[in-house]
Structure formats: structure tokens, C-alpha cells
Design a protein around this motif. Structure first.
Motif, PDB file in Angstrom:
ATOM      1  N   TRP A 195      -7.332  32.802 -42.120  1.00  0.00           N
ATOM      2  CA  TRP A 195      -7.719  33.549 -40.656  1.00  0.00           C
ATOM      3  C   TRP A 195      -9.345  33.605 -40.679  1.00  0.00           C
ATOM      4  O   TRP A 195      -9.621  33.469 -39.435  1.00  0.00           O
ATOM      5  N   ALA A 213     -11.204  45.242 -42.178  1.00  0.00           N
ATOM      6  CA  ALA A 213      -9.765  44.832 -41.731  1.00  0.00           C
ATOM      7  C   ALA A 213      -9.215  44.948 -43.209  1.00  0.00           C
ATOM      8  O   ALA A 213      -9.647  44.859 -44.288  1.00  0.00           O
ATOM      9  N   ASP A 272       6.543  41.517 -35.833  1.00  0.00           N
ATOM     10  CA  ASP A 272       5.214  41.821 -35.044  1.00  0.00           C
ATOM     11  C   ASP A 272       5.595  41.854 -33.415  1.00  0.00           C
ATOM     12  O   ASP A 272       4.939  42.704 -32.947  1.00  0.00           O
ATOM     13  N   ARG A 314       4.660  45.579 -31.270  1.00  0.00           N
ATOM     14  CA  ARG A 314       3.446  45.691 -30.478  1.00  0.00           C
ATOM     15  C   ARG A 314       3.598  46.702 -29.462  1.00  0.00           C
ATOM     16  O   ARG A 314       2.575  47.210 -28.899  1.00  0.00           O
ATOM     17  N   CYS A 333      -3.885  44.497 -35.443  1.00  0.00           N
ATOM     18  CA  CYS A 333      -4.112  43.193 -35.408  1.00  0.00           C
ATOM     19  C   CYS A 333      -2.618  42.436 -35.552  1.00  0.00           C
ATOM     20  O   CYS A 333      -2.112  41.789 -34.660  1.00  0.00           O
ATOM     21  N   PHE A 334      -1.767  42.498 -36.460  1.00  0.00           N
ATOM     22  CA  PHE A 334      -0.370  41.899 -36.409  1.00  0.00           C
ATOM     23  C   PHE A 334      -0.005  42.586 -37.346  1.00  0.00           C
ATOM     24  O   PHE A 334      -0.241  43.270 -38.514  1.00  0.00           O
ATOM     25  N   TRP A 357      -1.834  44.298 -40.642  1.00  0.00           N
ATOM     26  CA  TRP A 357      -3.023  43.848 -40.731  1.00  0.00           C
ATOM     27  C   TRP A 357      -3.928  44.426 -39.689  1.00  0.00           C
ATOM     28  O   TRP A 357      -3.706  44.118 -38.606  1.00  0.00           O
ATOM     29  N   TYR A 361     -14.502  46.663 -34.322  1.00  0.00           N
ATOM     30  CA  TYR A 361     -13.917  45.863 -33.229  1.00  0.00           C
ATOM     31  C   TYR A 361     -15.053  46.464 -32.201  1.00  0.00           C
ATOM     32  O   TYR A 361     -15.189  45.356 -31.475  1.00  0.00           O
ATOM     33  N   ASP A 374      -9.093  38.719 -30.661  1.00  0.00           N
ATOM     34  CA  ASP A 374      -7.886  39.153 -30.057  1.00  0.00           C
ATOM     35  C   ASP A 374      -6.914  37.606 -30.230  1.00  0.00           C
ATOM     36  O   ASP A 374      -5.674  37.894 -30.384  1.00  0.00           O
ATOM     37  N   HIS A 428      -6.785  35.845 -32.628  1.00  0.00           N
ATOM     38  CA  HIS A 428      -6.186  35.852 -34.051  1.00  0.00           C
ATOM     39  C   HIS A 428      -5.443  37.150 -34.397  1.00  0.00           C
ATOM     40  O   HIS A 428      -5.071  37.247 -35.583  1.00  0.00           O
ATOM     41  N   CYS A 429      -5.119  37.777 -33.402  1.00  0.00           N
ATOM     42  CA  CYS A 429      -4.151  38.775 -33.608  1.00  0.00           C
ATOM     43  C   CYS A 429      -3.173  38.763 -32.792  1.00  0.00           C
ATOM     44  O   CYS A 429      -2.699  39.488 -31.923  1.00  0.00           O
ATOM     45  N   TRP A 436      -0.090  34.335 -35.288  1.00  0.00           N
ATOM     46  CA  TRP A 436      -0.834  34.324 -36.335  1.00  0.00           C
ATOM     47  C   TRP A 436      -0.073  35.224 -37.366  1.00  0.00           C
ATOM     48  O   TRP A 436      -0.257  35.035 -38.776  1.00  0.00           O
TER      49      TRP A 436
END
Length: 339
Positions: free
Chosen positions: A48, A87, A122, A126, A139-140, A235, A242, A254, A256-257, A261
């Protein structure tokens, strides 16, 4: 002429992007993971970070600190909040009552696998993350492959947990143990083997592959072959870090979140845990019990009040528990991971 104009425009856009990246300040992120170096999650998190470095034109690099180097497993959410880590890999279930909505994903007998299950958790969470985890940049979320009950004495029925000392995976599973007459012994995964070896705990809820990774297969020999629960994780990023990024760098983070992923990160670990079941079954001196339909039904009925307790906790947080659980179930069905 039209083609030449398009080629010129493409070159200009590429040049602008390269110039923008060149102007971005270099940033190095501290990534914290509390699982040991050889755990399959760590290479996935490194991949990642490597992809972020590539997509940011080298302006965002990262160093991964595994094995609780930056702090204890229990502290990782606060470490991300306070900037000890930029992170962090967090098990929200280590902190009872703090994240009641997210705890829905750790209720027993819901998810059948970790790949689609991670995408499902995930995508569902959200809608709630910004409010429930407002101290950090979400992030996720993802989950490990279904774990089960492992003990020093043979257990088949839920009534047999009465009087046992159990290390639960999350606070929700801890409620299940209490409900069944057991006593919870809190410890992070890296501390679990020692707890059992010293007789502080008689049993543990854990995924299959990690039994060997953490040496727990040396101290428990009885196992129930059932997808009892998954542990959901997040994560998360430090908000100040950020917010200090350029618009272009934020865009890379963003991208990668995402739910995609979440599944990418979870997949190597899922394969590792799934393969662990066969390894445990092949170990001399270990006994694995497959539940009959009647025994499985007894477990489901015995743990049903855990859902009721969870619903009360969510109501206290001002959220409709039915809406939360229905949304999670719909997401699990969508991603082909519902039990």
C-alpha cells in the motif's frame, strides 16, 4: 491537426502534473502495525505504501514499524490521533464500548470469509466512520478470516464454557463469553500465548493461521471447526498529517483509502488464515470438532442475547441498531460473504 492538438494538450497536462508533484513537499509517513514482522498483513501494508510512493511521484514515502515498536496494540487508535503514528492498524474491539457501531461487525455468526467480508465491512462502515472515529482520518476497514474457539479442554456446546477463563478477540466476543458463564481475560494477540501458558486463561477465540504464528498452537489442543466470528479492523491516519498534505497528495491518499484497497490488504491474510486450519488439523495431539446441525443451532441460540446487548449500546449512542445491522447484512450479501 486535431490529433496534434490533443497530443499537445496531453503533454501539457502531464507536464503540469509533474510540475505540481515536483512542488509538493516530500513527506515521510510513520506506519504502525502491532503484529509481528512475519505476519502477512505487514507486506500488504508495505505494498500500500509503495503504491502511494509511486502514484505521488515519490513525494510520499513511508516507514513501516511492526511488532509494537511504536506502542502497544491497545493504544493504536490514540497513537494515530496523537501523531505518534501517521497511520495505524487498529482493533477497535480492544476498547469496550468506545466504538459501538463498528462492533456490529464482530457479532457472532455473520461473515463467512474475509475477502468479500472486508469489502462488505468497509463499504458499510463508511456511512458511520467520520462520526464514530472523528479523532482520526478513516482510511479503510477490513477483517480477518473467520476465527473460532480453541481451548485446553474439549468444548463442544456453549454450556461447557461456564467457569472457563477465556481470552476474547474483541469486547463483543467478551460479552458472549460472559453471557455463557465464562470469565474474560483481556490481552492483546502478542500476549495471548503467555496468558494461556501461565494458566491465566484456559481458552481463546482466534483465527486459524495465527494460532501457529503467535505460538498458541503450543498451548491449546482442542478446536471447534466453525466460523464463529470475524474481528474487524481499521487503518486510520493522523488528521493533522493528512491535512498538511497538498491537494495532489491528498488525492493520492484518498485513492488508496477505498473499499478495493480494503479487500487488497485483507486478501493475503485471508489466504494465510484459511490455510492454517489444515495445518492445525494435521498437528499431532490436536483434536478438531465439527459441530452437528443441532450443536450449531445451540450455539446460535446461546449467543443471540449478545446482539440484544449490542443493540442497547448502539441506542445509547443515538443510532438505530436495526438500521446499522440491516445495512451490514445487505453489504455482506452484496459482497457474497454472509453466513
Amino acid at each position: 491537426m486535431h490529433f496534434a492538438r490533443r497530443a499537445l494538450l496531453f503533454c501539457a497536462t502531464a507536464l503540469l502534473a509533474a510540475t505540481t508533484q515536483a512542488q509538493d513537499k516530500p513527506v515521510t509517513l510513520k506506519l504502525s502495525s502491532w503484529v509481528p514482522m512475519q505476519h502477512p498483513l505487514n507486506p500488504a501494508l508495505q505494498a500500500w505504501a509503495d503504491d502511494i510512493k509511486k502514484e505521488s511521484g515519490g513525494t510520499i514515502s513511508a516507514t513501516l514499524f511492526p511488532s509494537e515498536q511504536l506502542g502497544k496494540a491497545f493504544d493504536h487508535y490514540d497513537m494515530a490521533r496523537d501523531g505518534i503514528a501517521d497511520a495505524a492498524y487498529v482493533n477497535p474491539g480492544y476498547q469496550p464500548g468506545r466504538f459501538p457501531i463498528f462492533a456490529a461487525a464482530s457479532l457472532p455468526f455473520q461473515a463467512s470469509n474475509a475477502k468479500g467480508g472486508s469489502a462488505a465491512v468497509d463499504a458499510w462502515y463508511r456511512a458511520y466512520a467520520a462520526k464514530e472515529m472523528k479523532d482520526v482520518q478513516f482510511c479503510f476497514a477490513f477483517a480477518h478470516d473467520p476465527g473460532s474457539f480453541h481451548s485446553r479442554k474439549k468444548v463442544v456446546l456453549p454450556t461447557e464454557i461456564k467457569g472457563m477463563k477465556v481470552r476474547p478477540a474483541t469486547s463483543t466476543i467478551g460479552q458472549m463469553i460472559t453471557l455463557l458463564g465464562g470469565t474474560n481475560v483481556q490481552s492483546s494477540a502478542p500476549e495471548a500465548r503467555d496468558m494461556i501458558e501461565r494458566g491465566v486463561a484456559d481458552a481463546i477465540t482466534f483465527p486459524w493461521g495465527s494460532l501457529g504464528l503467535f505460538g498458541i498452537d503450543k498451548v491449546v489442543t482442542y478446536h471447534i471447526d466453525v466460523p464463529l466470528y470475524v474481528t474487524p479492523f481499521v487503518w486510520v491516519l493522523n488528521k493533522d498529517k493528512y491535512n498538511s498534505l497538498s491537494a495532489a497528495q491528498k488525492k493520492v491518499i484518498d485513492s488508496h483509502c477505498t473499499t478495493e484497497w480494503a479487500e487488497k490488504i485483507a486478501s493475503p491474510w485471508a489466504d494465510f488464515e484459511a490455510a492454517g486450519k489444515g495445518k492445525i488439523a494435521a498437528l499431532p495431539g490436536h483434536e478438531m470438532t465439527t459441530l452437528t446441525a443441532e450443536q450449531l443451532d445451540a450455539w446460535r441460540k446461546a449467543v443471540a442475547p449478545v446482539n440484544e446487548q449490542w443493540a442497547k449500546d448502539v441506542q445509547k449512542a443515538g443510532v438505530d441498531p436495526k438500521q446499522v445491522l440491516d445495512g451490514l447484512h445487505q453489504s455482506l450479501v452484496k459482497y457474497k460473504s454472509a453466513l
